[in-house]
Design a protein around this motif. Sequence first.
Motif, PDB file in Angstrom:
ATOM      1  N   LEU A   1     -46.912 -79.020 -52.644  1.00  0.00           N
ATOM      2  CA  LEU A   1     -45.854 -78.616 -53.726  1.00  0.00           C
ATOM      3  C   LEU A   1     -44.737 -79.542 -53.731  1.00  0.00           C
ATOM      4  O   LEU A   1     -44.190 -79.641 -52.616  1.00  0.00           O
ATOM      5  N   GLY A   2     -44.557 -80.535 -54.855  1.00  0.00           N
ATOM      6  CA  GLY A   2     -43.612 -81.374 -54.747  1.00  0.00           C
ATOM      7  C   GLY A   2     -42.179 -80.941 -55.215  1.00  0.00           C
ATOM      8  O   GLY A   2     -41.840 -79.987 -56.050  1.00  0.00           O
ATOM      9  N   ARG A   3     -41.342 -81.852 -55.150  1.00  0.00           N
ATOM     10  CA  ARG A   3     -39.763 -81.414 -55.764  1.00  0.00           C
ATOM     11  C   ARG A   3     -39.756 -81.206 -57.020  1.00  0.00           C
ATOM     12  O   ARG A   3     -39.322 -80.397 -57.428  1.00  0.00           O
ATOM     13  N   GLN A   4     -40.592 -82.122 -57.838  1.00  0.00           N
ATOM     14  CA  GLN A   4     -40.415 -81.949 -59.228  1.00  0.00           C
ATOM     15  C   GLN A   4     -41.125 -80.524 -59.771  1.00  0.00           C
ATOM     16  O   GLN A   4     -40.495 -79.853 -60.487  1.00  0.00           O
ATOM     17  N   GLU A   5     -42.120 -80.145 -59.049  1.00  0.00           N
ATOM     18  CA  GLU A   5     -42.525 -78.737 -59.513  1.00  0.00           C
ATOM     19  C   GLU A   5     -41.573 -77.708 -58.980  1.00  0.00           C
ATOM     20  O   GLU A   5     -41.583 -76.787 -59.788  1.00  0.00           O
TER      21      GLU A   5
ATOM     22  N   GLN B   1     -34.997 -64.889 -58.539  1.00  0.00           N
ATOM     23  CA  GLN B   1     -36.009 -64.804 -59.305  1.00  0.00           C
ATOM     24  C   GLN B   1     -36.938 -66.157 -59.011  1.00  0.00           C
ATOM     25  O   GLN B   1     -38.043 -66.097 -59.163  1.00  0.00           O
ATOM     26  N   TRP B   2     -36.037 -67.105 -58.986  1.00  0.00           N
ATOM     27  CA  TRP B   2     -36.669 -68.438 -58.691  1.00  0.00           C
ATOM     28  C   TRP B   2     -37.557 -68.556 -57.339  1.00  0.00           C
ATOM     29  O   TRP B   2     -38.641 -68.722 -57.181  1.00  0.00           O
TER      30      TRP B   2
ATOM     31  N   ALA C   1     -33.806 -71.515 -68.175  1.00  0.00           N
ATOM     32  CA  ALA C   1     -34.171 -71.733 -69.798  1.00  0.00           C
ATOM     33  C   ALA C   1     -34.606 -70.146 -70.290  1.00  0.00           C
ATOM     34  O   ALA C   1     -34.110 -69.833 -71.625  1.00  0.00           O
ATOM     35  N   ALA C   2     -35.082 -69.439 -69.676  1.00  0.00           N
ATOM     36  CA  ALA C   2     -35.917 -68.134 -69.942  1.00  0.00           C
ATOM     37  C   ALA C   2     -34.812 -67.181 -69.983  1.00  0.00           C
ATOM     38  O   ALA C   2     -34.560 -66.027 -70.466  1.00  0.00           O
ATOM     39  N   ALA C   3     -33.438 -67.306 -69.041  1.00  0.00           N
ATOM     40  CA  ALA C   3     -32.449 -66.471 -68.886  1.00  0.00           C
ATOM     41  C   ALA C   3     -31.425 -66.183 -70.180  1.00  0.00           C
ATOM     42  O   ALA C   3     -31.538 -67.251 -70.948  1.00  0.00           O
TER      43      ALA C   3
ATOM     44  N   GLN D   1     -35.634 -74.837 -63.523  1.00  0.00           N
ATOM     45  CA  GLN D   1     -35.382 -75.094 -64.803  1.00  0.00           C
ATOM     46  C   GLN D   1     -36.004 -74.160 -65.783  1.00  0.00           C
ATOM     47  O   GLN D   1     -35.203 -73.649 -66.829  1.00  0.00           O
ATOM     48  N   ALA D   2     -37.178 -73.566 -65.756  1.00  0.00           N
ATOM     49  CA  ALA D   2     -37.738 -72.859 -66.479  1.00  0.00           C
ATOM     50  C   ALA D   2     -37.228 -71.424 -66.541  1.00  0.00           C
ATOM     51  O   ALA D   2     -37.016 -70.620 -67.369  1.00  0.00           O
TER      52      ALA D   2
END
Length: 345
Positions: free
Chosen positions: A329-333, A266-267, A343-345, A339-340
Amino acid sequence: MSLFESDKSAERFPVSLITGFLGSGKTTLLNRVLRDDAMKDSAVIINEYGEVGLDHLLVERVDGEVAVLASGCICCTIRSDLEETLRTLLVRRDRSEVPPFRRILVETTGLADPAPIVQLLLNNPLVSHFLRLDTVVTTVDAVNASHQLDRQYEAVKQVALADRLLITKRDLVNNIDALELRLNRLNPGARIESVMHGEIDPAQLFGAGLIDPEKKTVDVRRWLNEQAFAGSCEAAHEHGHHGHDASIDSFMLAFDQPLDWMAVSQWLARLRSTRGEDLLRVKGILNLRGEPTPVVVHGVHHVFHPPVALAQWPDADRRSRIVFITRGLGRQEVLALWQAGRAAA
């Protein structure tokens, strides 16, 4: 039993892509490589709009489209599209209408974006069932590279997608330290070498794929070039940017604990749907819960190769490792999307 297809890369013909900006020495490299005894069982496909042909090596036409080179290799041009050319070449090999070959080299034009060819080899079932992507080689003109990289995004992308970077015309430039630093910043995972008049051992040039077909072994560290990403890639960006360079980022994410495939899938799907054009190249080996062996993912932009399970872990390292080469598009994004999703799982 694994949920994923087993990897059959060693059974498929390796295809290497030779790209590079206008006048950077692609054809000179090809001419030299094809004279090497180790490359006699090669087929080379060139774009009919290429800058320089290989006609001086031709000794015999097979049917007006395919020619036999003095080295014993065969050569053909892209008359319609690459998929059709590749499939026709394989059929004719099976019918013994052309000399047998064990590998294919594809030379692009100087302004070509290599991504569509990589995508074709990764995820077109009519092609990828028989062929596998081995190496993307990019020639870089030591004299003109800085100017080209400043002004031509095609040149930047050719560098960013490469497994091997060959600096040509080295004899015409006193110092290439700045160019090497810039290339390493754009693509820290690529091996950089200088060549004179295309002189290079093909064994050092090709064979960047995950599977070593001669040894029938897996070399994850070589494929990911993990050593290049051992430290923080951001350190390489502290030297400043030139032109298009500012938007290119390269980094590796590592996960110590086994991952859930649904979460990973999904990611990656979210990344492809929202930022697919900015995913220049993604390569990874995953330790997934419930899977006894590692699973490999490989993609360019929106197109990913179907994940495959390796026969075994190549060494004691069980971390999941994913290399990203991105634009804007950086590492943090990328991590924030991961992580989002968790968290939603």
